[in-house]
Design an enzyme around this catalytic site. Structure first.
Site, PDB file in Angstrom:
ATOM      1  N   GLU A   1      25.073  49.818  48.506  1.00 10.47           N
ATOM      2  CA  GLU A   1      26.446  50.317  48.623  1.00 10.47           C
ATOM      3  C   GLU A   1      26.562  51.507  49.570  1.00 10.47           C
ATOM      4  OE1 GLU A   1      27.417  53.557  45.231  1.00 10.47           O
ATOM      5  OE2 GLU A   1      27.304  51.495  44.501  1.00 10.47           O
TER       6      GLU A   1
ATOM      7  N   GLU B   1      37.864  31.617  41.413  1.00 12.18           N
ATOM      8  CA  GLU B   1      38.835  30.899  40.586  1.00 12.18           C
ATOM      9  C   GLU B   1      39.960  30.275  41.397  1.00 12.18           C
ATOM     10  OE1 GLU B   1      38.848  30.139  37.439  1.00 12.18           O
ATOM     11  OE2 GLU B   1      36.981  31.168  36.968  1.00 12.18           O
TER      12      GLU B   1
END
Length: 301
Positions: free
Chosen positions: A116, A85
């Site tokens: 992960e 954004e």
């Protein structure tokens, strides 16, 4: 490892939701809503730590550094959302705010949870971005023990970058290697261990704060208006015109004409109108003021 996980606040059972499977739809929604109300207070409790992070990040970006979000699963996706954004909202380069996600970009769309656990990969993925002492790295992990962002933060620290941990457990592993530790304790999840809920909500709120406050401190906001918006479509062009009109009190037609002259850049348009100068003069003043519109205008009046 089992005891380590079960002792985490984010893995505890929430006593307020013990009867979820016997609750009505409205009761389930009420329980979730009541728990969500606690998130804002938990975020408020760590505002001093968020302040420290913002000041460090603004200083780093102002001197040509970059900001990296590092995470796996939901944590990585939150980083991608916030980083993506920044270019349209604040006209930043794609390099200024980046996300390093376990499993790469494909993991944003399809879970790759096993990645992960690879601390070495977190280290290598971050190192590949050419990290230096100019940069800031935020490791995001609800549990605070996820190996991937821990490896990345270790690498960042070794290379001299400023490090921030963002977690939902007190005294977490990742905090041990961070210059700034943000531990927002939202309590056990409604659905035990589902940290996409309160934990992720708190982290989204904090990432919103970090990116927005940083960009304000870099001169990309006038009053509460976006003045570095990348006017790349109809909606954003209209917003740019409206912002110019709000700040300078000119008509729609004048705002549109000046915005066209600046190639849809709001900052020089505001300076041109407010100070009554040419585009060249406006850009020169903005350069001298490091992009701060108020300072640019004051220097011309």
């Amino acid at each position: 490892m089992h005891m380590e996980l079960t002792n985490l606040t984010t893995e505890q059972r929430n006593q307020n939701s013990m009867n979820l499977d016997r609750s009505s739809t409205y009761e389930i929604l009420t329980i979730i809503n009541d728990e969500d109300k606690k998130v804002a207070d938990a975020v408020k409790a760590v505002l001093p730590q968020v302040e420290t992070a913002v000041d460090q990040i603004a200083s780093a970006l102002g001197q040509g550094g970059r900001l990296f979000y590092v995470g796996a699963g939901t944590s990585g996706r939150l980083g991608v959302v916030d980083a993506s954004e920044c270019p349209p909202t604040f006209m930043t380069s794609k390099e200024m705010v980046q996300t390093v996600m376990a499993g790469g970009n494909a993991a944003f769309f399809q879970a790759a949870e096993g990645t992960e656990d690879d601390e070495a990969q977190g280290r290598e993925d971050l190192k590949a971005r050419g990290i230096s002492e100019k940069d800031v790295v935020i490791g995001i992990t609800a549990s605070g023990r996820t190996p991937y962002p821990i490896g990345a933060l270790k690498c960042a620290r070794e290379l001299g970058a400023y490090t921030v941990s963002l977690t939902c457990n007190k005294d977490s592993k990742i905090s041990e290697i961070a210059d700034c530790r943000i531990e927002v304790v939202v309590g056990p999840e409604v659905l035990t261990g589902s940290t996409r809920m309160k934990a992720a909500t708190s982290h989204k709120m904090i990432l919103n704060m970090i990116s927005t406050a940083t960009m304000i401190k870099l001169g990309k906001v006038y009053e509460n208006l976006m003045i570095d918006v990348h006017a790349s479509n109809y909606k954003l062009k209209e917003r740019a015109k409206q912002n110019i009109m709000e700040i300078t009190n000119v008509s729609y037609d004048i705002a549109e004409n000046v915005l066209n002259e600046t190639n849809h850049k709001v900052k020089p348009a505001i300076v041109m109108i407010k100070a009554g100068v040419s585009l060249e003069e406006a850009n020169k003043a903005l350069g001298k003021s490091s992009g701060f519109v108020r300072d640019a205008i004051d220097s011309l009046l």
